[in-house]
Write a protein that holds these residues in place. Structure first.
Motif, PDB file in Angstrom:
ATOM      1  N   ARG A 247     -29.752  13.610 -52.346  1.00 49.10           N
ATOM      2  CA  ARG A 247     -28.961  14.119 -53.467  1.00 49.10           C
ATOM      3  C   ARG A 247     -27.816  13.211 -53.874  1.00 49.10           C
ATOM      4  O   ARG A 247     -27.240  13.369 -54.956  1.00 49.10           O
ATOM      5  CB  ARG A 247     -28.405  15.502 -53.099  1.00 49.10           C
ATOM      6  CG  ARG A 247     -29.463  16.581 -52.933  1.00 49.10           C
ATOM      7  CD  ARG A 247     -28.898  17.823 -52.301  1.00 49.10           C
ATOM      8  NE  ARG A 247     -28.509  17.581 -50.909  1.00 49.10           N
ATOM      9  CZ  ARG A 247     -27.884  18.483 -50.159  1.00 49.10           C
ATOM     10  NH1 ARG A 247     -27.555  19.658 -50.661  1.00 49.10           N
ATOM     11  NH2 ARG A 247     -27.592  18.212 -48.893  1.00 49.10           N
ATOM     12  N   ASP A 248     -27.484  12.245 -53.040  1.00 45.33           N
ATOM     13  CA  ASP A 248     -26.354  11.358 -53.315  1.00 45.33           C
ATOM     14  C   ASP A 248     -26.754   9.940 -52.938  1.00 45.33           C
ATOM     15  O   ASP A 248     -27.790   9.707 -52.313  1.00 45.33           O
ATOM     16  CB  ASP A 248     -25.137  11.812 -52.492  1.00 45.33           C
ATOM     17  CG  ASP A 248     -23.821  11.254 -53.013  1.00 45.33           C
ATOM     18  OD1 ASP A 248     -23.833  10.457 -53.980  1.00 45.33           O
ATOM     19  OD2 ASP A 248     -22.772  11.620 -52.451  1.00 45.33           O
ATOM     20  N   ASN A 249     -25.929   8.977 -53.336  1.00 46.49           N
ATOM     21  CA  ASN A 249     -26.099   7.625 -52.827  1.00 46.49           C
ATOM     22  C   ASN A 249     -25.968   7.665 -51.311  1.00 46.49           C
ATOM     23  O   ASN A 249     -25.186   8.448 -50.766  1.00 46.49           O
ATOM     24  CB  ASN A 249     -25.025   6.691 -53.380  1.00 46.49           C
ATOM     25  CG  ASN A 249     -24.829   6.782 -54.888  1.00 46.49           C
ATOM     26  OD1 ASN A 249     -23.709   6.665 -55.357  1.00 46.49           O
ATOM     27  ND2 ASN A 249     -25.890   6.993 -55.656  1.00 46.49           N
ATOM     28  N   VAL A 250     -26.724   6.836 -50.626  1.00 47.04           N
ATOM     29  CA  VAL A 250     -26.664   6.821 -49.163  1.00 47.04           C
ATOM     30  C   VAL A 250     -26.542   5.375 -48.691  1.00 47.04           C
ATOM     31  O   VAL A 250     -27.301   4.509 -49.114  1.00 47.04           O
ATOM     32  CB  VAL A 250     -27.877   7.525 -48.535  1.00 47.04           C
ATOM     33  CG1 VAL A 250     -29.186   6.948 -49.041  1.00 47.04           C
ATOM     34  CG2 VAL A 250     -27.823   7.478 -47.021  1.00 47.04           C
ATOM     35  N   THR A 251     -25.574   5.126 -47.815  1.00 46.29           N
ATOM     36  CA  THR A 251     -25.289   3.781 -47.314  1.00 46.29           C
ATOM     37  C   THR A 251     -25.025   3.853 -45.824  1.00 46.29           C
ATOM     38  O   THR A 251     -24.377   4.791 -45.347  1.00 46.29           O
ATOM     39  CB  THR A 251     -24.061   3.178 -48.024  1.00 46.29           C
ATOM     40  OG1 THR A 251     -24.325   3.130 -49.428  1.00 46.29           O
ATOM     41  CG2 THR A 251     -23.755   1.778 -47.518  1.00 46.29           C
ATOM     42  N   ALA A 252     -25.528   2.864 -45.089  1.00 43.16           N
ATOM     43  CA  ALA A 252     -25.326   2.845 -43.638  1.00 43.16           C
ATOM     44  C   ALA A 252     -25.252   1.412 -43.131  1.00 43.16           C
ATOM     45  O   ALA A 252     -25.916   0.516 -43.663  1.00 43.16           O
ATOM     46  CB  ALA A 252     -26.446   3.590 -42.924  1.00 43.16           C
ATOM     47  N   ILE A 253     -24.436   1.224 -42.116  1.00 41.57           N
ATOM     48  CA  ILE A 253     -24.359  -0.029 -41.364  1.00 41.57           C
ATOM     49  C   ILE A 253     -24.452   0.337 -39.891  1.00 41.57           C
ATOM     50  O   ILE A 253     -23.751   1.241 -39.428  1.00 41.57           O
ATOM     51  CB  ILE A 253     -23.046  -0.790 -41.616  1.00 41.57           C
ATOM     52  CG1 ILE A 253     -22.872  -1.122 -43.099  1.00 41.57           C
ATOM     53  CG2 ILE A 253     -22.993  -2.075 -40.774  1.00 41.57           C
ATOM     54  CD1 ILE A 253     -21.505  -1.739 -43.423  1.00 41.57           C
ATOM     55  N   VAL A 254     -25.313  -0.345 -39.151  1.00 47.70           N
ATOM     56  CA  VAL A 254     -25.399  -0.188 -37.700  1.00 47.70           C
ATOM     57  C   VAL A 254     -25.044  -1.521 -37.056  1.00 47.70           C
ATOM     58  O   VAL A 254     -25.586  -2.562 -37.439  1.00 47.70           O
ATOM     59  CB  VAL A 254     -26.805   0.260 -37.257  1.00 47.70           C
ATOM     60  CG1 VAL A 254     -26.940   0.210 -35.739  1.00 47.70           C
ATOM     61  CG2 VAL A 254     -27.100   1.672 -37.767  1.00 47.70           C
ATOM     62  N   VAL A 255     -24.118  -1.487 -36.111  1.00 47.02           N
ATOM     63  CA  VAL A 255     -23.696  -2.686 -35.389  1.00 47.02           C
ATOM     64  C   VAL A 255     -23.918  -2.467 -33.901  1.00 47.02           C
ATOM     65  O   VAL A 255     -23.452  -1.466 -33.345  1.00 47.02           O
ATOM     66  CB  VAL A 255     -22.216  -3.029 -35.644  1.00 47.02           C
ATOM     67  CG1 VAL A 255     -21.840  -4.336 -34.942  1.00 47.02           C
ATOM     68  CG2 VAL A 255     -21.917  -3.128 -37.135  1.00 47.02           C
ATOM     69  N   ASP A 256     -24.625  -3.371 -33.262  1.00 45.68           N
ATOM     70  CA  ASP A 256     -24.865  -3.323 -31.821  1.00 45.68           C
ATOM     71  C   ASP A 256     -24.048  -4.394 -31.107  1.00 45.68           C
ATOM     72  O   ASP A 256     -23.959  -5.531 -31.588  1.00 45.68           O
ATOM     73  CB  ASP A 256     -26.342  -3.583 -31.499  1.00 45.68           C
ATOM     74  CG  ASP A 256     -27.235  -2.417 -31.856  1.00 45.68           C
ATOM     75  OD1 ASP A 256     -26.706  -1.317 -32.103  1.00 45.68           O
ATOM     76  OD2 ASP A 256     -28.466  -2.612 -31.896  1.00 45.68           O
ATOM     77  N   VAL A 257     -23.451  -4.028 -29.974  1.00 43.51           N
ATOM     78  CA  VAL A 257     -22.841  -5.023 -29.090  1.00 43.51           C
ATOM     79  C   VAL A 257     -23.896  -5.406 -28.075  1.00 43.51           C
ATOM     80  O   VAL A 257     -24.231  -4.629 -27.174  1.00 43.51           O
ATOM     81  CB  VAL A 257     -21.584  -4.466 -28.399  1.00 43.51           C
ATOM     82  CG1 VAL A 257     -20.976  -5.538 -27.498  1.00 43.51           C
ATOM     83  CG2 VAL A 257     -20.562  -3.980 -29.418  1.00 43.51           C
ATOM     84  N   LEU A 258     -24.442  -6.604 -28.204  1.00 37.52           N
ATOM     85  CA  LEU A 258     -25.506  -7.055 -27.318  1.00 37.52           C
ATOM     86  C   LEU A 258     -24.960  -7.605 -26.007  1.00 37.52           C
ATOM     87  O   LEU A 258     -25.531  -7.372 -24.944  1.00 37.52           O
ATOM     88  CB  LEU A 258     -26.356  -8.121 -28.017  1.00 37.52           C
ATOM     89  CG  LEU A 258     -26.997  -7.699 -29.346  1.00 37.52           C
ATOM     90  CD1 LEU A 258     -27.802  -8.843 -29.925  1.00 37.52           C
ATOM     91  CD2 LEU A 258     -27.869  -6.462 -29.156  1.00 37.52           C
ATOM     92  N   GLU A 259     -23.868  -8.336 -26.084  1.00 36.77           N
ATOM     93  CA  GLU A 259     -23.230  -8.898 -24.900  1.00 36.77           C
ATOM     94  C   GLU A 259     -21.723  -8.839 -25.077  1.00 36.77           C
ATOM     95  O   GLU A 259     -21.207  -9.026 -26.177  1.00 36.77           O
ATOM     96  CB  GLU A 259     -23.654 -10.359 -24.677  1.00 36.77           C
ATOM     97  CG  GLU A 259     -25.145 -10.545 -24.443  1.00 36.77           C
ATOM     98  CD  GLU A 259     -25.519 -12.015 -24.270  1.00 36.77           C
ATOM     99  OE1 GLU A 259     -24.587 -12.854 -24.170  1.00 36.77           O
ATOM    100  OE2 GLU A 259     -26.716 -12.326 -24.256  1.00 36.77           O
ATOM    101  N   ALA A 260     -21.010  -8.584 -23.986  1.00 42.17           N
ATOM    102  CA  ALA A 260     -19.549  -8.535 -24.031  1.00 42.17           C
ATOM    103  C   ALA A 260     -19.003  -8.711 -22.635  1.00 42.17           C
ATOM    104  O   ALA A 260     -19.670  -8.392 -21.640  1.00 42.17           O
ATOM    105  CB  ALA A 260     -19.058  -7.217 -24.621  1.00 42.17           C
ATOM    106  N   ALA A 261     -17.779  -9.219 -22.559  1.00 40.32           N
ATOM    107  CA  ALA A 261     -17.097  -9.343 -21.277  1.00 40.32           C
ATOM    108  C   ALA A 261     -16.806  -7.955 -20.726  1.00 40.32           C
ATOM    109  O   ALA A 261     -16.729  -6.966 -21.475  1.00 40.32           O
ATOM    110  CB  ALA A 261     -15.806 -10.137 -21.449  1.00 40.32           C
ATOM    111  N   ASP A 262     -16.648  -7.840 -19.427  1.00 41.80           N
ATOM    112  CA  ASP A 262     -16.373  -6.558 -18.792  1.00 41.80           C
ATOM    113  C   ASP A 262     -15.098  -5.955 -19.339  1.00 41.80           C
ATOM    114  O   ASP A 262     -14.062  -6.606 -19.413  1.00 41.80           O
ATOM    115  CB  ASP A 262     -16.249  -6.732 -17.275  1.00 41.80           C
ATOM    116  CG  ASP A 262     -15.903  -5.426 -16.589  1.00 41.80           C
ATOM    117  OD1 ASP A 262     -16.547  -4.411 -16.898  1.00 41.80           O
ATOM    118  OD2 ASP A 262     -14.990  -5.427 -15.754  1.00 41.80           O
TER     119      ASP A 262
END
Length: 278
Positions: A247-262
């Motif tokens: 019924r409306d405009n739909v927008t999405a962003i998905v961001v994954d952290v694949l690697e990171a320091a502890d």
């Protein structure tokens, strides 16, 4: 509708002051006009360190102008792999001026929501700085659990918080589209902020209400839990919203952290409890 950045990408960033530390993120972004609107007033920004979704309002092309101003001005304050709240607010203030110049005097007003997450440093540790104005949302998904990070600036959210209505009745309430804070309308923008440590395995979702008004939190959780690439997850979420009515405009962003320091020694500042798993 304005899209700035790549629809799907992966990037490794060095943590300033820590030559032995880096993080790798991957993201997907997408938007659709939906089935009932004749144009798309949503805009998005997917350029590290800032990921943002803006949902314009004002009618005709005015909402598109407002949301485009926000993501454009936020893109202009990107100068490094990490940023600060001052830069976010600088971009939002500049966008407010742009929106004021573009607004038609005959209209009641032109504005936009904006929500997003930006990489920042706190005591030398990398964090996601989640920011929000309006009723677009940021969720985090981790260890099978979905958590709404942002808090809507809306009449129904205030009613939920005061105990006047139940959270599950908010979307069907007659005032569900009335927001209490926005960027534009010649007013100073006031974003809220939350800090989330950058942890490996963390998944963020930023979306306009065209998604959350069509599919509930549990369905969102299931899509995020499926473990597909960010771009495929975005496509699945948007398709689900369209199938549910669009019924409306739909927008999405998905961001994954694949690697990171502890980051086991740092804490987040989440205002919402987790969505329960059945």
């Amino acid at each position: 509708m304005t899209e700035i950045g790549l629809a799907a990408a992966e990037r490794t960033l060095s943590v300033p002051g820590r030559p032995d530390a880096s993080l790798t993120i991957a993201w997907g972004a997408g938007t659709d006009t939906g089935h009932r609107r004749d144009h798309n007033e949503d805009s998005l920004l997917a350029v590290p360190p800032i990921f943002a979704v803006a949902d314009g309002m004002g009618g005709h092309s005015a909402g598109d102008v407002a949301s485009a101003a926000v993501v454009t001005r936020l893109s202009e304050v990107i100068t490094a792999d990490f940023t600060e709240a001052d830069a976010i607010e600088q971009g939002l203030r500049a966008a407010t001026v742009d929106i004021g110049h573009a607004a038609d005097e005959k209209q009641l007003g032109v504005g936009t929501t904006v929500t997003g997450a930006a990489l920042t440093l706190l005591d030398g540790e990398p964090y996601w700085m989640v920011f929000n104005v309006g009723d677009s949302r940021v969720y985090m998904f981790e260890n099978g659990q979905l958590t709404q990070v942002s808090v809507d600036h809306s009449v129904v959210q205030e009613m939920v918080d005061s105990g006047l209505i139940r959270a599950e009745d908010a979307e069907s309430h007659p005032d569900s589209n009335v927001i209490t804070r926005a960027v534009g309308f010649n007013a100073e923008p006031y974003p809220d902020y939350w800090m989330v440590p950058v942890r490996a395995g963390l998944r963020l979702l930023m979306c306009s209400d065209g998604l959350t008004k069509e599919i509930n939190a549990e369905r969102i959780r299931l899509y995020l839990a499926a473990g597909l690439r960010p771009s495929d997850t975005v496509d699945g979420l948007i398709d689900a919203a369209l199938t549910a009515g669009g019924r409306d405009n739909v927008t999405a962003i998905v961001v994954d952290v694949l690697e990171a320091a502890d980051s086991s020694e740092v804490e987040d500042t989440l205002p919402r409890s987790q969505v329960p798993t059945p």
